[in-house]
Design an enzyme around this catalytic site. Structure first.
Site, PDB file in Angstrom:
ATOM      1  CG  PHE A 149      47.119  38.913  41.854  1.00  0.00           C
ATOM      2  CD1 PHE A 149      45.879  39.042  42.479  1.00  0.00           C
ATOM      3  CD2 PHE A 149      47.149  38.882  40.466  1.00  0.00           C
ATOM      4  CE1 PHE A 149      44.698  39.134  41.733  1.00  0.00           C
ATOM      5  CE2 PHE A 149      45.979  38.969  39.717  1.00  0.00           C
ATOM      6  CZ  PHE A 149      44.754  39.097  40.365  1.00  0.00           C
TER       7      PHE A 149
ATOM      8  CE  LYS B  37      58.453  36.714  41.334  1.00  0.00           C
ATOM      9  NZ  LYS B  37      57.265  37.610  41.438  1.00  0.00           N
TER      10      LYS B  37
ATOM     11  CD  GLU C 229      55.290  41.407  40.654  1.00  0.00           C
ATOM     12  OE1 GLU C 229      55.118  40.225  41.020  1.00  0.00           O
ATOM     13  OE2 GLU C 229      55.454  41.750  39.469  1.00  0.00           O
TER      14      GLU C 229
ATOM     15  CB  SER D 127      48.752  35.353  32.821  1.00  0.00           C
ATOM     16  OG  SER D 127      50.090  35.788  32.695  1.00  0.00           O
TER      17      SER D 127
ATOM     18  CB  CYS E 158      42.981  29.675  37.901  1.00  0.00           C
ATOM     19  SG  CYS E 158      43.152  28.374  39.103  1.00  0.00           S
TER      20      CYS E 158
END
Ligand code: NAD
Length: 491
Positions: free
Chosen positions: A160, A184, A187, A237, A292
């Protein structure tokens, strides 16, 4: 949580998948609310596609592969140029979508869109980047050529925190090399990438070259297990990255899985204080610490400690917390109410474990959103708050006796994404470069982000795989090498 539920309005529309060159509904899939993290407003609903939708997308990508593979690299490069122009035209719109959907300040969102477009720019160089190598007379009268060939269908699974840029780390390189692609996205904030696929649709790629499947972990697992997916590019993650790495490998796929981080910044007594303070604060708190490459642990060496602590607290307290689209905002909300709760839990835990709360960001920002202001906790090296990824606007301050001690603390981390040093000493910088166990280093730079023509080189539990994202590693990842050894009858 209940408060957030009450505020939510009625969902506006359900996003669709983009499969085989058409926008299609994810029939029968449950849907999740996509919310504005600054207000709690529902922006859309995202379907949680299942194995059936994934299968459709992979099938479309597989069908498109032979034709796309045979498309000359120069034509594939032209498609990337076309995409770049469309993205440039839409860049303010994309930045605003990122800012509303993810929450980050518009300045950060604009930077994200710029960095994403740069990946497309680098991929336009594919006719040069994809060249192989050859040598005449490897033996008498025998020549040898190494060529690179695209592999097939790649899947991209993304987080995200960079909803536009991280998909661009993969998609342009994969298709420029002649592969087809199924994305993908996260979401939690899928709107900017939905817009990007509208632009991809406009550039007239053959149907099935790029496909978008909206969803969560079920769609991911269907991709990992699908026999017609050849390779997987993942960012997220560490536990999920590990799962992706293992499952993809088990199913015979090529995989690169970029995981979480706990990055350290070392400030030496000889550092330029103002530049170090600005570098530490922007690294730790911009994008609400959800990067990150954020340096979430600051190690003050020797006499650097006192002045650094005071300046970090003073300037950190003055950072503007607010809604992302407001141009004054420096620190926006975190992505969700669940993230906010988790991060508040970390602040409490840090204090319970003996940490000193030097700057308390709780209660800053509007109550409607998932806000936490810049927070600084002084703790002991080795404490949980100094070891674990928090992924929010929380900076842990540690003291070290000298550079050797700072390196010992840094190198004890199980993660190794990035690290920075602020110093005016060439000797200190060289020792840091030599000994720091992290893949991306900043020297008097707070966020050590490689440009897209260099690889994104996380180490340890921040990366599972061999070939990194973007740069020349991307070309190696998205192609297979073939060596041809040739002898012809003499004429
Ligand atoms: P996440 O791991 O929760 O999700 C990433 C992706 O995996 C999403 O698309 C999600 O739908 C999917 N997913 C989540 N749980 C899954 C499961 N159990 N099985 C299969 N798929 C699953 O990560 P996030 O919260 O979206 O992103 C933040 C994390 O990403 C942080 O840890 C951050 O450090 C990391 N990150 C790393 C880099 C890097 O370059 N190393 C870059 C950006 C973000």
């Amino acid at each position: 949580m209940a408060q957030v539920e009450e505020k939510r309005g009625v969902a506006t529309r359900t996003l669709r998948n983009y499969i085989g060159g058409r926008w299609v509904e994810a029939q029968g899939a449950e849907a999740l609310d996509v919310t504005n993290p600054a207000t709690g407003d529902v922006l859309a609903q995202v379907p949680l596609s299942g194995a059936a939708q994934v299968d459709e997308a992979v099938h479309a990508a597989r069908e498109a592969f032979p034709g796309w593979r045979a498309t000359p690299p120069l034509e594939r490069a032209r498609a990337c140029f076309e995409l770049k122009y469309r993205l440039e035209e839409a860049r303010d719109e994309l930045a605003l979508l990122v800012s509303r959907d993810n929450g980050k300040a518009i300045k950060d969102a604009t930077g994200e869109v710029r960095r994403g477009i740069e990946c497309v720019e680098v991929a336009t160089g594919i006719p040069s980047l994809m060249q192989g190598a050859n040598l005449e007379d490897v033996s008498r009268g025998i020549d040898s050529d190494m060529i690179r060939q695209p592999i097939g269908v790649f899947a991209g699974i993304t987080p995200f925190n960079f909803p536009f840029m991280v998909p661009m780390w993969f998609l342009p390189f994969a298709i420029a090399c002649g592969n087809t692609f199924v994305l993908k996205p996260s979401e939690q904030d899928p709107l900017a990438i939905e817009r990007t696929f509208e632009l991809l649709d406009d550039i007239g790629l053959p149907a099935g070259v790029v496909n978008l499947v909206q969803g969560g972990k079920d769609s991911v697992n269907a991709l990992l297990e699908h026999p017609e997916v050849d390779g997987v590019s993942f960012v997220g993650s560490t536990p999920v990255a590990h799962h992706i790495y293992e499952t993809s490998a088990k199913h015979g796929k090529r995989v690169q899985a970029l995981g979480g981080a706990k990055n350290h910044v070392v400030v030496m007594p000889d550092a330029e204080l103002d530049s170090a303070v600005d570098g530490v604060l922007s690294s730790a708190f911009h994008a609400a610490g959800q990067r990150c490459l954020a340096n979430s642990v600051c190690i003050a060496v020797g006499d650097a400690y006192g002045p650094l602590r005071d300046a970090l607290v003073e300037k950190g307290a003055a950072m503007v917390v607010g809604e992302g689209p407001d141009p004054e905002t420096e620190v926006g909300p975190v992505i969700s109410a669940a993230s906010q709760e988790r991060i508040l839990g970390w602040i409490e835990k840090g204090v319970e474990d003996g940490g000193e709360l030097l700057l308390d960001g709780r209660g800053r920002g509007s109550e409607d959103g998932n806000f936490i202001g810049p927070t600084i906790i002084e703790a002991e090296p080795g404490s949980e708050i100094a070891r674990e990824e928090i992924f929010g606007p929380v900076l842990t301050l540690l003291k070290a006796r000298d550079l050797g001690h700072a390196l010992e603390i840094l190198n004890a981390s199980t993660k190794g994404n990035a690290a920075s040093i602020f110093t005016t000493s060439g000797g200190a910088m060289r020792r840091f470069r030599y000994e720091a166990q992290a893949g991306m280093l900043g020297v008097n730079i707070g966020v050590a982000a490689p440009m897209s023509f260099f690889p994104f080189t996380g180490w340890k539990d921040s990366f599972f795989g061999d070939l990194h994202a973007h740069g020349r590693d991307a070309i190696d990842f998205y192609t297979e090498k073939k060596v041809v050894i040739t002898r012809w009858p003499k004429t």
